[in-house]
Design an enzyme around this catalytic site. Structure first.
Site, PDB file in Angstrom:
ATOM      1  N   SER A  10     123.539 -11.130 103.565  1.00 62.02           N
ATOM      2  CA  SER A  10     124.477 -11.619 104.576  1.00 62.02           C
ATOM      3  C   SER A  10     125.882 -11.675 104.005  1.00 62.02           C
ATOM      4  O   SER A  10     126.164 -12.379 103.032  1.00 62.02           O
ATOM      5  CB  SER A  10     124.075 -13.018 105.047  1.00 62.02           C
ATOM      6  N   HIS A  35     123.666  -7.783 106.885  1.00 62.93           N
ATOM      7  CA  HIS A  35     123.627  -8.792 107.952  1.00 62.93           C
ATOM      8  C   HIS A  35     125.034  -9.347 108.159  1.00 62.93           C
ATOM      9  O   HIS A  35     125.680  -9.803 107.208  1.00 62.93           O
ATOM     10  CB  HIS A  35     122.650  -9.893 107.531  1.00 62.93           C
ATOM     11  N   ASP A  37     127.207 -12.079 110.114  1.00 66.70           N
ATOM     12  CA  ASP A  37     127.142 -13.330 110.857  1.00 66.70           C
ATOM     13  C   ASP A  37     128.443 -13.607 111.580  1.00 66.70           C
ATOM     14  O   ASP A  37     129.454 -13.937 110.952  1.00 66.70           O
ATOM     15  CB  ASP A  37     126.855 -14.484 109.887  1.00 66.70           C
ATOM     16  N   MET A  39     130.483 -15.976 114.106  1.00 71.65           N
ATOM     17  CA  MET A  39     130.442 -17.360 114.606  1.00 71.65           C
ATOM     18  C   MET A  39     131.737 -17.675 115.340  1.00 71.65           C
ATOM     19  O   MET A  39     132.821 -17.329 114.858  1.00 71.65           O
ATOM     20  CB  MET A  39     130.304 -18.316 113.417  1.00 71.65           C
ATOM     21  N   HIS A  68     124.585 -10.451 113.839  1.00 75.82           N
ATOM     22  CA  HIS A  68     123.991 -11.686 114.361  1.00 75.82           C
ATOM     23  C   HIS A  68     125.086 -12.473 115.068  1.00 75.82           C
ATOM     24  O   HIS A  68     125.917 -13.103 114.420  1.00 75.82           O
ATOM     25  CB  HIS A  68     123.396 -12.460 113.167  1.00 75.82           C
ATOM     26  N   MET A  70     126.415 -15.434 116.764  1.00 74.76           N
ATOM     27  CA  MET A  70     126.235 -16.861 117.040  1.00 74.76           C
ATOM     28  C   MET A  70     127.411 -17.288 117.892  1.00 74.76           C
ATOM     29  O   MET A  70     128.291 -18.038 117.447  1.00 74.76           O
ATOM     30  CB  MET A  70     126.161 -17.640 115.716  1.00 74.76           C
ATOM     31  N   MET A 139     115.418 -18.293 113.071  1.00 76.57           N
ATOM     32  CA  MET A 139     116.291 -19.061 112.174  1.00 76.57           C
ATOM     33  C   MET A 139     115.452 -20.055 111.377  1.00 76.57           C
ATOM     34  O   MET A 139     114.691 -20.833 111.952  1.00 76.57           O
ATOM     35  CB  MET A 139     117.344 -19.845 112.984  1.00 76.57           C
ATOM     36  N   ASP A 177     115.945 -15.765 108.883  1.00 79.00           N
ATOM     37  CA  ASP A 177     117.322 -15.962 108.422  1.00 79.00           C
ATOM     38  C   ASP A 177     117.574 -17.411 108.025  1.00 79.00           C
ATOM     39  O   ASP A 177     117.474 -18.317 108.855  1.00 79.00           O
ATOM     40  CB  ASP A 177     118.257 -15.549 109.574  1.00 79.00           C
TER      41      ASP A 177
HETATM   42  C1  DX5 Z   1     123.461 -19.009 109.063  1.00 78.78           C
HETATM   43  C2  DX5 Z   1     123.490 -17.509 109.003  1.00 78.78           C
HETATM   44  C3  DX5 Z   1     122.783 -16.931 107.852  1.00 78.78           C
HETATM   45  C4  DX5 Z   1     123.341 -17.313 106.510  1.00 78.78           C
HETATM   46  C5  DX5 Z   1     122.241 -17.234 105.491  1.00 78.78           C
HETATM   47  O1  DX5 Z   1     123.943 -19.412 110.294  1.00 78.78           O
HETATM   48  O2  DX5 Z   1     122.916 -16.955 110.189  1.00 78.78           O
HETATM   49  O3  DX5 Z   1     122.678 -15.522 107.962  1.00 78.78           O
HETATM   50  O4  DX5 Z   1     124.407 -16.521 106.100  1.00 78.78           O
HETATM   51  O5  DX5 Z   1     122.719 -17.744 104.299  1.00 78.78           O
HETATM   52  P1  DX5 Z   1     121.749 -18.283 103.153  1.00 78.78           P
HETATM   53  O6  DX5 Z   1     120.897 -17.117 102.734  1.00 78.78           O
HETATM   54  O7  DX5 Z   1     122.673 -18.753 102.109  1.00 78.78           O
HETATM   55  O8  DX5 Z   1     120.907 -19.371 103.774  1.00 78.78           O
HETATM   56 ZN    ZN Z   2     122.494 -14.732 110.281  1.00 77.71          ZN
END
Ligand code: DX5
Ligand code: ZN
Length: 221
Positions: A10, A35, A37, A39, A68, A70, A139, A177
């Site tokens: 990620s 990946h 992320d 947000m 991903h 969010m 998740m 994840d």
């Molecule tokens: C959290 C993200 C994850 C995050 C995982 O909201 O969706 O993808 O980056 O990070 P680690 O592996 O550090 O838990």
């Molecule tokens: Zn993620």
């Protein structure tokens, strides 16, 4: 034959002044997925990056961009991420009133469609959507931040979804994840996940070595 479990690093935990070099290093080590992320500060209490980062990285990398989202009402941004170069676009079941419609929209853009569920969301929220999905993302932490502890009580949920996917006989990736490290990767893999997201455990020191260690741990069983 047992399916090989993949690790999707990620980008959230990368050094943003070095992301071109870090993703190239991972690709050279045999990594296939990245990946991403996204947000919005509303669906989750954090802001990360948007489509401009995806667009900048696209020409530098052949990795499968596993995006991903969010974000609330993700349908507003599906086209922007598709145009920026995302390969898989995953939305949250909790973030849109008509997830089936959004998944259909992602496929109509020629991209793989993913559906994700937060820890408190039951599998019944996504099982009826399997026919529209190429990926299901479980998740194993509350979404929003990297570096959190793996929620082992999500393992039965991974098992349940593994069973539902196998029963459907569809080609759907089961992704997990949050909190994946060398100890939790084998547990998520054993429960049936195909793809494990790992942020802090990859971008802590040597990312290529960490990626290889995690891949070995996930496939050790
Ligand atoms: C959290 C993200 C994850 C995050 C995982 O909201 O969706 O993808 O980056 O990070 P680690 O592996 O550090 O838990
Ligand atoms: Zn993620």
């Amino acid at each position: 034959m047992k399916k090989r479990v993949r690790i999707a690093p990620s980008l959230l935990s990368a050094d943003f002044s070095e992301i071109g070099r870090q993703t190239e290093t991972l690709e050279k080590a045999g990594c296939e997925y990245l990946h991403l992320d996204v947000m919005d500060g509303i669906f989750v209490p954090n802001i990360s990056f948007g489509q401009v980062v995806v667009r900048s990285l696209r020409p530098c990398s052949k990795l499968i961009f596993d995006t991903h989202l969010m974000i609330t009402d993700p349908e507003r941004y599906i086209k922007a991420f598709a145009d920026a170069g995302a390969d898989i676009i995953t939305v949250h079941a909790e973030a849109c009133p008509d997830p089936a419609g959004v998944l259909r929209g992602i496929r109509a853009l020629g991209k793989k469609a993913g559906i994700s569920l937060k820890p408190a969301t039951p599998t019944s929220a996504v099982i009826p959507l399997l026919e529209y999905a190429d990926l299901v993302l479980v998740m194993t932490v509350e979404p929003g931040f990297g570096g959190q502890k793996f929620m082992a009580d999500m393992l039965p949920k991974i098992r349940e979804l593994r069973e539902a996917i196998d029963l459907s006989e569809r080609e759907i990736i089961l992704e997990c994840d949050g909190g994946i490290d060398i100890l939790t990767a084998p547990r998520a893999a054993e429960a049936g996940a195909d793809l494990l997201v790992a942020g802090s455990s990859v971008f802590r020191g040597d990312e290529a070595a960490n990626f290889l260690l995690l891949t070995a741990a996930a496939n050790a069983g």
